[in-house]
Design a protein around this motif. Structure first.
Motif, PDB file in Angstrom:
ATOM      1  N   ALA A   7       4.584   5.562  -0.730  1.00 62.76           N
ATOM      2  CA  ALA A   7       3.777   4.423  -0.280  1.00 62.76           C
ATOM      3  C   ALA A   7       3.853   3.320  -1.326  1.00 62.76           C
ATOM      4  N   ILE A   8       4.363   2.164  -0.916  1.00 66.38           N
ATOM      5  CA  ILE A   8       4.501   1.054  -1.868  1.00 66.38           C
ATOM      6  C   ILE A   8       3.671  -0.128  -1.380  1.00 66.38           C
ATOM      7  N   ASP A   9       2.586  -0.411  -2.097  1.00 65.91           N
ATOM      8  CA  ASP A   9       1.715  -1.527  -1.737  1.00 65.91           C
ATOM      9  C   ASP A   9       1.757  -2.581  -2.832  1.00 65.91           C
ATOM     10  N   ILE A  30      14.018   7.001   5.419  1.00 67.54           N
ATOM     11  CA  ILE A  30      13.835   5.884   6.354  1.00 67.54           C
ATOM     12  C   ILE A  30      12.931   4.853   5.677  1.00 67.54           C
ATOM     13  N   TYR A  31      13.318   3.602   5.767  1.00 67.45           N
ATOM     14  CA  TYR A  31      12.511   2.525   5.184  1.00 67.45           C
ATOM     15  C   TYR A  31      11.708   1.838   6.289  1.00 67.45           C
ATOM     16  N   ILE A  32      10.416   1.698   6.076  1.00 66.04           N
ATOM     17  CA  ILE A  32       9.585   0.996   7.063  1.00 66.04           C
ATOM     18  C   ILE A  32       8.829  -0.154   6.408  1.00 66.04           C
ATOM     19  N   ASP A  33       9.159  -1.355   6.874  1.00 66.19           N
ATOM     20  CA  ASP A  33       8.561  -2.595   6.369  1.00 66.19           C
ATOM     21  C   ASP A  33       7.364  -2.914   7.272  1.00 66.19           C
ATOM     22  N   THR A  34       6.166  -2.523   6.848  1.00 64.46           N
ATOM     23  CA  THR A  34       5.010  -2.685   7.746  1.00 64.46           C
ATOM     24  C   THR A  34       4.596  -4.154   7.868  1.00 64.46           C
ATOM     25  N   GLY A  35       4.929  -4.972   6.855  1.00 66.97           N
ATOM     26  CA  GLY A  35       4.645  -6.410   6.958  1.00 66.97           C
ATOM     27  C   GLY A  35       5.392  -7.010   8.137  1.00 66.97           C
ATOM     28  N   GLY A 134       3.755  -2.034   2.215  1.00 72.11           N
ATOM     29  CA  GLY A 134       2.739  -2.829   2.898  1.00 72.11           C
ATOM     30  C   GLY A 134       1.596  -3.184   1.971  1.00 72.11           C
ATOM     31  N   ARG A 135       0.372  -3.115   2.514  1.00 73.34           N
ATOM     32  CA  ARG A 135      -0.808  -3.460   1.713  1.00 73.34           C
ATOM     33  C   ARG A 135      -1.810  -2.316   1.667  1.00 73.34           C
ATOM     34  N   ASP A 136      -1.754  -1.465   2.692  1.00 71.99           N
ATOM     35  CA  ASP A 136      -2.776  -0.419   2.839  1.00 71.99           C
ATOM     36  C   ASP A 136      -2.132   0.945   3.044  1.00 71.99           C
ATOM     37  N   ILE A 137      -0.891   1.103   2.629  1.00 73.41           N
ATOM     38  CA  ILE A 137      -0.199   2.369   2.914  1.00 73.41           C
ATOM     39  C   ILE A 137      -0.826   3.502   2.089  1.00 73.41           C
ATOM     40  N   GLY A 138      -1.042   3.260   0.807  1.00 72.75           N
ATOM     41  CA  GLY A 138      -1.629   4.299  -0.047  1.00 72.75           C
ATOM     42  C   GLY A 138      -3.125   4.480   0.162  1.00 72.75           C
ATOM     43  N   GLU A 194     -11.357  -4.875   6.702  1.00 75.24           N
ATOM     44  CA  GLU A 194     -10.588  -3.687   7.128  1.00 75.24           C
ATOM     45  C   GLU A 194      -9.266  -3.590   6.365  1.00 75.24           C
ATOM     46  N   GLY A 195      -9.020  -2.457   5.722  1.00 73.12           N
ATOM     47  CA  GLY A 195      -7.748  -2.208   5.036  1.00 73.12           C
ATOM     48  C   GLY A 195      -7.378  -3.276   4.015  1.00 73.12           C
ATOM     49  N   PRO A 196      -8.332  -3.701   3.155  1.00 71.98           N
ATOM     50  CA  PRO A 196      -7.983  -4.746   2.184  1.00 71.98           C
ATOM     51  C   PRO A 196      -6.939  -4.265   1.183  1.00 71.98           C
ATOM     52  N   LEU A 197      -6.200  -5.230   0.628  1.00 76.82           N
ATOM     53  CA  LEU A 197      -5.197  -4.898  -0.382  1.00 76.82           C
ATOM     54  C   LEU A 197      -5.909  -4.419  -1.646  1.00 76.82           C
ATOM     55  N   ARG A 198      -5.720  -3.164  -1.977  1.00 77.36           N
ATOM     56  CA  ARG A 198      -6.342  -2.534  -3.152  1.00 77.36           C
ATOM     57  C   ARG A 198      -5.342  -1.562  -3.729  1.00 77.36           C
ATOM     58  N   LYS A 199      -5.453  -1.319  -5.022  1.00 76.22           N
ATOM     59  CA  LYS A 199      -4.661  -0.237  -5.609  1.00 76.22           C
ATOM     60  C   LYS A 199      -5.287   1.075  -5.118  1.00 76.22           C
ATOM     61  N   ALA A 200      -4.478   1.945  -4.565  1.00 73.43           N
ATOM     62  CA  ALA A 200      -4.999   3.231  -4.082  1.00 73.43           C
ATOM     63  C   ALA A 200      -5.309   4.129  -5.279  1.00 73.43           C
ATOM     64  N   PRO A 201      -6.305   5.022  -5.147  1.00 82.68           N
ATOM     65  CA  PRO A 201      -6.544   5.972  -6.236  1.00 82.68           C
ATOM     66  C   PRO A 201      -5.254   6.748  -6.513  1.00 82.68           C
TER      67      PRO A 201
END
Ligand code: DC
Length: 237
Positions: A7-9, A30-35, A134-138, A194-201
């Motif tokens: 997961a790359i945010d 497989i690469y998925i560009d959620t943006g 994306g922004r909320d994957i992690g 909803e799903g704000p851009l944050r560093k995941a734990p």
């Protein structure tokens, strides 16, 4: 090695997509560009007159249309790159326009759109072996991902990169307008409920301001090797 989820945010134009795409190619994931998925929905809304004057969105219209909006990724053998399709049409260039860039954060802030996209992304990653950016994957899509990375860089550097990318694709804009867009999107993306851009734990932070693409790639491969070995309960090579 067992297949994992990566997961790359991070912030817009921090280098996520390039790193993620290169890693996926290298390791056969497989690469998925959620943006691109949110951008494709935005393009659909523009084309179908779902934005009213002043940028207001016809939410009922979009909600009704959403199940009929198909977003998929196909591979172009000639270029070796994948491209985004909206209901079967290649829209890779159209979704990178300034018009889409300036409206996408509003679409991505709608909770019914997010819920729908998150469910689609979870389905795409069910079999693992994916690199998703994306922004909320992690935080939301795959909080249990074996490797989570949060990528950032200074806003001016990110605007310069985005402009170079646009020019390479034949699109023109001023540096100031791109910088403004980068900053506005940062703000909208990190303050939405909803799903704000944050560093995941547990996510590793990578600041790419002073890194070359090759350095970023080497760093990510190193992290992947450790994470995949860990997921397999085997010592790293
Ligand atoms: O990564 P990008 O610039 O192509 O993303 C386009 C927009 O979509 C950006 O404003 C943030 C939003 N986005 C999101 O909210 N959640 C994601 N998982 C991916 C992108």
């Amino acid at each position: 090695m067992r297949k994992i989820i990566i997961a790359i945010d991070g912030h817009s134009s921090a280098g996520k997509s390039t790193m993620a795409r290169d890693l996926a190619r290298e390791i056969g994931y497989i690469y998925i560009d959620t943006g691109a998925m949110y951008r494709a929905v935005t393009l659909y809304a523009i084309r179908h007159g779902l934005f009213h004057d002043g940028g207001r969105i016809d939410e009922d219209g979009l909600r009704a249309a959403l199940t009929g909006i198909s977003v998929s990724f196909r591979h172009d053998e000639a270029t070796g790159l994948s491209y985004t399709c909206l209901n079967g049409e290649n829209v890779e260039k159209d979704i990178r326009s300034m018009e889409v860039a300036s409206l996408v954060s509003h679409i991505a802030a709608l909770s019914f759109v997010r819920r729908d996209m998150v469910a689609r992304q979870q389905e795409m990653g069910r079999a693992k072996g994916v690199v998703m950016d994306g922004r909320d994957i992690g935080t939301m899509v795959f909080p249990e991902a074996e490797l989570k990375v949060f990528v950032t860089a200074k806003a001016e550097i990110r605007a310069g990169r985005r402009l170079a990318e646009m020019r390479a694709g034949g699109l023109e804009a001023s540096f100031e307008s791109v910088l403004e867009n980068v900053k506005t999107r940062d703000h909208i993306d990190s303050t939405r409920p909803e799903g704000p851009l944050r560093k995941a734990p547990g996510a590793l932070i990578l600041d790419t301001s002073d890194m070359t693409v090759e350095e970023q790639k080497a760093w990510l491969i190193g992290q992947y090797t450790k994470a995949a070995a860990g997921a397999n309960n085997q010592p790293a090579p």
